[in-house]
Scaffold this active site. Sequence first.
Site, mmCIF file in Angstrom:
data_model
loop_
_atom_site.group_PDB
_atom_site.id
_atom_site.type_symbol
_atom_site.label_atom_id
_atom_site.label_comp_id
_atom_site.label_asym_id
_atom_site.label_seq_id
_atom_site.Cartn_x
_atom_site.Cartn_y
_atom_site.Cartn_z
ATOM 1 N N CYS A 2 0.853 -1.180 0.000
ATOM 2 C CA CYS A 2 0.000 0.000 0.000
ATOM 3 C C CYS A 2 0.896 1.239 0.000
ATOM 4 O O CYS A 2 2.108 1.147 0.147
ATOM 5 C CB CYS A 2 -0.907 0.027 1.221
ATOM 6 S SG CYS A 2 -2.112 -1.313 1.307
ATOM 7 N N SER A 55 -5.734 -4.360 -1.436
ATOM 8 C CA SER A 55 -6.578 -5.121 -0.511
ATOM 9 C C SER A 55 -6.078 -6.545 -0.369
ATOM 10 O O SER A 55 -5.965 -7.281 -1.347
ATOM 11 C CB SER A 55 -8.030 -5.139 -1.017
ATOM 12 O OG SER A 55 -8.523 -3.836 -1.148
ATOM 13 N N ILE A 57 -6.279 -8.171 3.418
ATOM 14 C CA ILE A 57 -7.086 -8.600 4.570
ATOM 15 C C ILE A 57 -8.295 -7.694 4.694
ATOM 16 O O ILE A 57 -8.178 -6.477 4.548
ATOM 17 C CB ILE A 57 -6.237 -8.551 5.863
ATOM 18 C CG1 ILE A 57 -5.057 -9.517 5.760
ATOM 19 C CG2 ILE A 57 -7.077 -8.887 7.093
ATOM 20 C CD1 ILE A 57 -4.083 -9.417 6.919
ATOM 21 N N ASN A 78 0.652 0.830 6.137
ATOM 22 C CA ASN A 78 1.093 -0.028 5.043
ATOM 23 C C ASN A 78 1.806 -1.223 5.648
ATOM 24 O O ASN A 78 2.763 -1.056 6.411
ATOM 25 C CB ASN A 78 2.049 0.741 4.122
ATOM 26 C CG ASN A 78 2.786 -0.166 3.144
ATOM 27 O OD1 ASN A 78 2.256 -1.177 2.692
ATOM 28 N ND2 ASN A 78 4.018 0.198 2.828
#
Length: 227
Positions: A2, A55, A57, A78
Amino acid sequence: MCGIAGIFNLKRETIPNLKQNLHVMNEVQKHRGPDGNGVWTHPSGFCGFGHQRLSIIDLATGSQPMSDSASGTTICYNGELYNYIELRDELRSDYHFRTTSDTEVILAAYLKWGEECVKRLRGMFAFAIWDEQNQILFCARDRFGIKPFYYAIVDNICYFASEAKTILPFLPSIETNLSALKDYLVFQFCLEGKTLFDGVSELKPAHSLILRNGTVKTARYWEVYYN
């Protein structure tokens, strides 16, 4: 993977174009999180987070930045927390979980243990938490620096992000850090948190970054011991 980003005014003054600047930061590192994005800004306009999400979890309810409405605490994160299920079970009696994400586990851990929460986290992570009750911006990076965290202070404003280039639009000029360049040519690595960009620092592994009362402090929370 992320992407996180944030802007924080050390003097707690309103930042012009805060939301637009956060969207710019998200756009620069959009490739880090193709599954979604979000922006949060403090009501007083002196602080904000951006997030690009990959994405893994809790696909349905793990969007970020994520806030705890009761305390006003907000996180952008992140990484991947390997012991989040165990921590979730431990924290369940103190915190009402609304999602099944590891993001919310870190948020709950901070609310219970404060800055000491990083000592209980097992995984790879970089995150920033705005603590509304104590008026602290608390950031941390995992023990071995698997997840990146870069930051710069420009005119009493702290900019941070997952990639150094995300901060470049906010620097007064883009210059090479010659000391870091020497490090890189010798070691293929920049030492002591330096980066190749003058004015941009890397939060070192196993360190936290605390912004409180107009001050900026880094602290080591873990190190390797050899018997």
